[in-house]
Scaffold this motif. Structure first.
Motif, PDB file in Angstrom:
ATOM      1  N   SER A  10       0.857  -1.192   0.000  1.00 58.00           N
ATOM      2  CA  SER A  10       0.000   0.000   0.000  1.00 58.00           C
ATOM      3  C   SER A  10       0.893   1.241   0.000  1.00 58.00           C
ATOM      4  O   SER A  10       2.061   1.164   0.391  1.00 58.00           O
ATOM      5  CB  SER A  10      -0.879   0.025   1.249  1.00 58.00           C
ATOM      6  N   VAL A  11       0.354   2.345  -0.484  1.00 56.76           N
ATOM      7  CA  VAL A  11       1.068   3.617  -0.391  1.00 56.76           C
ATOM      8  C   VAL A  11       0.110   4.629   0.239  1.00 56.76           C
ATOM      9  O   VAL A  11      -1.106   4.452   0.183  1.00 56.76           O
ATOM     10  CB  VAL A  11       1.539   4.138  -1.773  1.00 56.76           C
ATOM     11  N   GLY A  12       0.695   5.637   0.883  1.00 57.54           N
ATOM     12  CA  GLY A  12      -0.133   6.662   1.505  1.00 57.54           C
ATOM     13  C   GLY A  12      -0.624   6.264   2.880  1.00 57.54           C
ATOM     14  O   GLY A  12      -0.399   5.137   3.337  1.00 57.54           O
ATOM     15  N   CYS A  13      -1.289   7.187   3.548  1.00 60.34           N
ATOM     16  CA  CYS A  13      -1.739   6.942   4.917  1.00 60.34           C
ATOM     17  C   CYS A  13      -2.984   7.766   5.235  1.00 60.34           C
ATOM     18  O   CYS A  13      -3.059   8.935   4.860  1.00 60.34           O
ATOM     19  CB  CYS A  13      -0.618   7.344   5.885  1.00 60.34           C
ATOM     20  N   ASN A  14      -3.944   7.142   5.935  1.00 67.67           N
ATOM     21  CA  ASN A  14      -5.198   7.840   6.293  1.00 67.67           C
ATOM     22  C   ASN A  14      -5.134   8.475   7.674  1.00 67.67           C
ATOM     23  O   ASN A  14      -6.093   9.102   8.113  1.00 67.67           O
ATOM     24  CB  ASN A  14      -6.381   6.853   6.249  1.00 67.67           C
ATOM     25  N   ASN A  15      -3.989   8.302   8.355  1.00 64.73           N
ATOM     26  CA  ASN A  15      -3.895   8.867   9.695  1.00 64.73           C
ATOM     27  C   ASN A  15      -3.457  10.325   9.630  1.00 64.73           C
ATOM     28  O   ASN A  15      -3.099  10.814   8.572  1.00 64.73           O
ATOM     29  CB  ASN A  15      -2.911   8.060  10.547  1.00 64.73           C
ATOM     30  N   THR A  16      -3.500  10.972  10.776  1.00 67.17           N
ATOM     31  CA  THR A  16      -3.132  12.409  10.801  1.00 67.17           C
ATOM     32  C   THR A  16      -2.230  12.719  11.993  1.00 67.17           C
ATOM     33  O   THR A  16      -2.471  13.662  12.732  1.00 67.17           O
ATOM     34  CB  THR A  16      -4.411  13.253  10.909  1.00 67.17           C
ATOM     35  N   CYS A  17      -1.194  11.906  12.197  1.00 63.94           N
ATOM     36  CA  CYS A  17      -0.298  12.157  13.319  1.00 63.94           C
ATOM     37  C   CYS A  17       0.242  13.585  13.174  1.00 63.94           C
ATOM     38  O   CYS A  17       0.678  13.977  12.089  1.00 63.94           O
ATOM     39  CB  CYS A  17       0.841  11.143  13.339  1.00 63.94           C
ATOM     40  N   THR A  18       0.231  14.300  14.275  1.00 64.50           N
ATOM     41  CA  THR A  18       0.468  15.750  14.186  1.00 64.50           C
ATOM     42  C   THR A  18       1.902  16.127  13.880  1.00 64.50           C
ATOM     43  O   THR A  18       2.181  17.290  13.596  1.00 64.50           O
ATOM     44  CB  THR A  18       0.045  16.423  15.511  1.00 64.50           C
ATOM     45  N   PHE A  19       2.831  15.187  13.946  1.00 62.49           N
ATOM     46  CA  PHE A  19       4.234  15.494  13.637  1.00 62.49           C
ATOM     47  C   PHE A  19       4.616  15.046  12.223  1.00 62.49           C
ATOM     48  O   PHE A  19       5.748  15.256  11.793  1.00 62.49           O
ATOM     49  CB  PHE A  19       5.154  14.766  14.636  1.00 62.49           C
ATOM     50  N   CYS A  20       3.666  14.470  11.513  1.00 65.09           N
ATOM     51  CA  CYS A  20       4.055  13.749  10.292  1.00 65.09           C
ATOM     52  C   CYS A  20       3.570  14.416   9.009  1.00 65.09           C
ATOM     53  O   CYS A  20       2.446  14.864   8.909  1.00 65.09           O
ATOM     54  CB  CYS A  20       3.490  12.328  10.351  1.00 65.09           C
ATOM     55  N   ILE A  21       4.429  14.432   8.046  1.00 66.40           N
ATOM     56  CA  ILE A  21       4.164  15.085   6.758  1.00 66.40           C
ATOM     57  C   ILE A  21       3.706  14.056   5.714  1.00 66.40           C
ATOM     58  O   ILE A  21       3.233  14.424   4.645  1.00 66.40           O
ATOM     59  CB  ILE A  21       5.458  15.816   6.285  1.00 66.40           C
ATOM     60  N   VAL A  22       3.828  12.758   6.048  1.00 65.84           N
ATOM     61  CA  VAL A  22       3.573  11.703   5.054  1.00 65.84           C
ATOM     62  C   VAL A  22       2.211  11.811   4.370  1.00 65.84           C
ATOM     63  O   VAL A  22       2.124  11.779   3.146  1.00 65.84           O
ATOM     64  CB  VAL A  22       3.794  10.309   5.666  1.00 65.84           C
ATOM     65  N   ARG A  24      -3.688   9.745   0.601  1.00 65.13           N
ATOM     66  CA  ARG A  24      -4.455   8.780   1.402  1.00 65.13           C
ATOM     67  C   ARG A  24      -4.030   7.365   0.992  1.00 65.13           C
ATOM     68  O   ARG A  24      -3.443   7.149  -0.062  1.00 65.13           O
ATOM     69  CB  ARG A  24      -5.962   8.979   1.189  1.00 65.13           C
ATOM     70  N   GLU A  25      -4.361   6.393   1.852  1.00 67.72           N
ATOM     71  CA  GLU A  25      -3.916   5.022   1.619  1.00 67.72           C
ATOM     72  C   GLU A  25      -4.545   4.436   0.355  1.00 67.72           C
ATOM     73  O   GLU A  25      -5.753   4.498   0.149  1.00 67.72           O
ATOM     74  CB  GLU A  25      -4.240   4.116   2.809  1.00 67.72           C
ATOM     75  N   THR A  26      -3.692   3.917  -0.497  1.00 67.08           N
ATOM     76  CA  THR A  26      -4.126   3.182  -1.693  1.00 67.08           C
ATOM     77  C   THR A  26      -3.599   1.758  -1.547  1.00 67.08           C
ATOM     78  O   THR A  26      -2.408   1.569  -1.327  1.00 67.08           O
ATOM     79  CB  THR A  26      -3.540   3.819  -2.973  1.00 67.08           C
ATOM     80  N   ASP A  27      -4.511   0.782  -1.600  1.00 67.89           N
ATOM     81  CA  ASP A  27      -4.127  -0.617  -1.410  1.00 67.89           C
ATOM     82  C   ASP A  27      -3.995  -1.344  -2.735  1.00 67.89           C
ATOM     83  O   ASP A  27      -4.823  -1.169  -3.624  1.00 67.89           O
ATOM     84  CB  ASP A  27      -5.180  -1.337  -0.551  1.00 67.89           C
ATOM     85  N   ARG A  28      -2.987  -2.167  -2.807  1.00 66.32           N
ATOM     86  CA  ARG A  28      -2.763  -2.983  -4.003  1.00 66.32           C
ATOM     87  C   ARG A  28      -3.645  -4.208  -3.918  1.00 66.32           C
ATOM     88  O   ARG A  28      -3.945  -4.684  -2.807  1.00 66.32           O
ATOM     89  CB  ARG A  28      -1.302  -3.424  -3.980  1.00 66.32           C
ATOM     90  N   ARG A  29      -4.064  -4.756  -5.045  1.00 64.30           N
ATOM     91  CA  ARG A  29      -4.899  -5.952  -5.024  1.00 64.30           C
ATOM     92  C   ARG A  29      -4.110  -7.137  -4.488  1.00 64.30           C
ATOM     93  O   ARG A  29      -2.939  -7.333  -4.883  1.00 64.30           O
ATOM     94  CB  ARG A  29      -5.400  -6.261  -6.435  1.00 64.30           C
ATOM     95  N   GLY A  87      -6.112  -3.167   3.202  1.00 61.30           N
ATOM     96  CA  GLY A  87      -7.468  -3.678   2.976  1.00 61.30           C
ATOM     97  C   GLY A  87      -8.523  -2.645   3.292  1.00 61.30           C
ATOM     98  O   GLY A  87      -9.688  -2.823   2.923  1.00 61.30           O
ATOM     99  N   VAL A  88      -8.124  -1.549   3.948  1.00 62.26           N
ATOM    100  CA  VAL A  88      -9.105  -0.514   4.292  1.00 62.26           C
ATOM    101  C   VAL A  88      -9.778   0.014   3.025  1.00 62.26           C
ATOM    102  O   VAL A  88     -10.976   0.310   3.009  1.00 62.26           O
ATOM    103  CB  VAL A  88      -8.430   0.628   5.092  1.00 62.26           C
ATOM    104  N   GLU A  89      -9.042   0.056   1.924  1.00 62.63           N
ATOM    105  CA  GLU A  89      -9.574   0.637   0.685  1.00 62.63           C
ATOM    106  C   GLU A  89     -10.624  -0.284   0.047  1.00 62.63           C
ATOM    107  O   GLU A  89     -11.522   0.180  -0.642  1.00 62.63           O
ATOM    108  CB  GLU A  89      -8.431   0.899  -0.287  1.00 62.63           C
ATOM    109  N   PHE A  90     -10.506  -1.596   0.285  1.00 61.76           N
ATOM    110  CA  PHE A  90     -11.533  -2.477  -0.277  1.00 61.76           C
ATOM    111  C   PHE A  90     -12.329  -3.175   0.820  1.00 61.76           C
ATOM    112  O   PHE A  90     -12.929  -4.226   0.642  1.00 61.76           O
ATOM    113  CB  PHE A  90     -10.939  -3.480  -1.275  1.00 61.76           C
ATOM    114  N   GLY A  91     -12.286  -2.524   2.050  1.00 63.36           N
ATOM    115  CA  GLY A  91     -13.239  -2.908   3.099  1.00 63.36           C
ATOM    116  C   GLY A  91     -13.017  -4.280   3.714  1.00 63.36           C
ATOM    117  O   GLY A  91     -13.966  -4.933   4.143  1.00 63.36           O
ATOM    118  N   ASP A  92     -11.756  -4.736   3.773  1.00 63.11           N
ATOM    119  CA  ASP A  92     -11.500  -6.033   4.413  1.00 63.11           C
ATOM    120  C   ASP A  92     -10.517  -5.859   5.564  1.00 63.11           C
ATOM    121  O   ASP A  92      -9.312  -5.756   5.355  1.00 63.11           O
ATOM    122  CB  ASP A  92     -10.943  -7.036   3.393  1.00 63.11           C
ATOM    123  N   ARG A  93     -11.031  -5.833   6.798  1.00 61.77           N
ATOM    124  CA  ARG A  93     -10.183  -5.577   7.985  1.00 61.77           C
ATOM    125  C   ARG A  93      -9.157  -6.689   8.193  1.00 61.77           C
ATOM    126  O   ARG A  93      -8.130  -6.492   8.811  1.00 61.77           O
ATOM    127  CB  ARG A  93     -11.058  -5.486   9.237  1.00 61.77           C
TER     128      ARG A  93
END
Ligand code: SF4
Length: 467
Positions: free
Chosen positions: A156-168, A174-179, A209-215
């Motif tokens: 996966s690339v990207g991140c859906n979190n918002t840690c206050t020290f992080c620029i990522v 946002r998180e993109t998941d590979r098949r 898996g967050v992008e295709f709804g599988d925890r």
């Protein structure tokens, strides 16, 4: 084919994601006809794959770019390209600060680099292309892997979190998941080429898996990697404590080739600071995860990341971090002194901790961490471990008649090679008994047994013969 004789060099800063992206950049350039520059020669193209996180990332980049200005005068055909997180963040500022740069590209359009280089050469003007969303998943791009027996696999690339020290999130999106099928096809292909060990990569692998709804997608992926013939070791970097599920722990414990090593960033041991960092877990949850992991994988080695001196950190907060460190007994930790990152909420806070205080706390933290790491290593003396031999892990190997590699728990082991014994190749495996423990490595001076010449060792030998 754009060009045949031009040579290139890729300079990489930052995390494993960047290390793997640089393998893609090299693959792209070679697919476009470029060749790696020989040691000590001036390349025709120098690519900086930058980081926006680690301390003084920008000073280091502009410092290095500054050194290249006279080289460019001496070699007019030389092209300089800047990509990665710093480029995505600074955009046209890169060319403003270093007008001798030819191409600036971002984290979402790595695949456009050869074209941008050609356009800059044709038009004689700097090319800037920064996109807000991913053009193609990096794993669809050609690759030139550094290792013949060990490979990075992005899930996966990207991140859906918002840690206050992080620029990522702002530079990687946002998180993109590979098949899953694509990932397993790449893993199977690598194993077929002799690769013995893979590391699954993502900003937060366990939200996969967050992008295709599988925890449970990550746990399923680990189990599926367990079915890949010839693959001996599976590692992953990095999970986020807030999303660590029992199904991942079960998959780790029940899948034979998933290694008992876990890198899990703590960042701080103080609940107040974790809240201010927006880390979505608290110290008890972090420690509970370690207990659950150690209940199923008692031999697991846990490493972490810790930031010292986050804005507002009091002595009591810092003591809370030391408490968690003493309880968690990390095998190792990457420790960082907090530094302001422009564009982050924490960077805008008034209550920055004075550098002298941060430095003093940092030294105390490293002392505690090293003492625990050493004690944990000493407990392994007399233990027989499996070592995957590697290149570039043993600075002194040449003089000590030792070879180096990693144990299953990812600890660094230097193994003596008895006079006249068959010499293991990088990628081969053997068993060795630990005879001495240092804070950051183990030594096995009684030699090794059960040498396995693996397809990984064969692949390494072929790569050496080719070069
Ligand atoms: S989880 Fe937090 S620290 Fe990690 S990449 Fe995402 S925002 Fe950054």
């Amino acid at each position: 084919m754009i060009s045949n004789e031009r040579t290139y060099e890729v300079i990489t800063y930052g995390c494993q994601m960047n290390v793997h992206d640089s393998e893609r950049i090299a693959g792209l350039l070679e697919a476009a006809g470029y060749h790696p520059a020989a040691e000590g020669t001036t390349p025709d193209v120098i690519v900086f794959n930058t980081c926006a996180v680690r301390e003084n990332a920008d000073n280091r980049l502009y410092g290095n770019l500054g050194h290249l200005a006279p080289l460019k005068v001496a070699h007019p055909g030389l092209q300089i390209a800047v990509g990665g997180c710093m480029a995505q963040m600074e955009q046209s500022l890169v060319v403003k600060k270093a007008p001798w740069v030819d191409v600036v590209f971002g984290t979402h359009n790595v695949g456009h680099l050869p074209e941008l280089l050609e356009r800059a050469r044709r038009e004689g003007t700097a090319q800037l292309e920064i996109l807000d969303s991913l053009v193609a998943f990096p794993s669809t791009l050609p690759v030139r892997r550094e290792s013949a027996y060990s490979g990075w696999v992005t899930i996966s690339v990207g991140c859906n979190n918002t840690c206050t020290f992080c620029i990522v999130p702002s530079v990687r999106g946002r998180e993109t998941d590979r098949r899953p099928g694509d990932i397993l096809a790449e893993v199977t292909q690598l194993a077929g080429q002799g690769v013995q060990e893979i590391t699954l990569l993502g900003q937060n692998v366990n939200t996969y898996g967050v992008e295709f709804g599988d925890r449970d997608a990550f746990a399923k992926l680990l189990r599926a990697c367990g079915e890949v013939a010839g693959l001996r070791r599976v590692r992953f970097a990095s999970p986020h404590p807030a999303y660590f599920t029992d199904s991942v722990i079960a998959a780790m414990a029940e899948t034979g080739n998933v290694m008992p090593s876990l890198h899990m960033p703590l960042q701080s041991g103080s609940d107040t600071i974790l809240k201010a960092m927006r880390r979505a877990y608290r110290r008890d949850r972090f420690l509970a995860i370690l207990d659950a992991v150690r209940a199923r994988l008692p031999e697991a080695a846990v490493t972490t990341d810790i930031i010292v001196g986050f804005p507002g950190e009091t002595e009591a907060d810092f003591e809370a971090t030391l408490d968690v460190v003493r309880e968690a007994r990390f095998a190792a930790a990457f420790t960082f002194q907090y530094s302001v990152r422009p564009g982050t909420p924490a960077g805008a806070r008034e209550d920055q901790v004075p550098h002298a205080v941060v430095q003093e706390r940092y030294e105390r933290l490293v002392e505690v961490i090293d003492a625990i790491a050493w004690a944990e290593n000493k407990a392994l003396v007399g233990r027989e471990v499996e070592v995957l031999f590697a290149t570039g892990e043993g600075r002194k190997d040449g003089t000590t008649r030792r070879l180096s590699g990693r144990a299953r728990d990812n600890r660094l082991v230097h193994v003596a090679v008895p006079e006249g014994a068959a010499v293991p190749r990088p990628g081969d495996l053997a068993r060795a008994t630990i005879t001495y423990a240092a804070p950051h490595h183990l030594i096995a001076d009684a030699g090794f047994t059960g040498l396995i010449r693996t397809p990984g060792g064969d692949a390494w030998e072929r790569s050496v013969q080719r070069s």
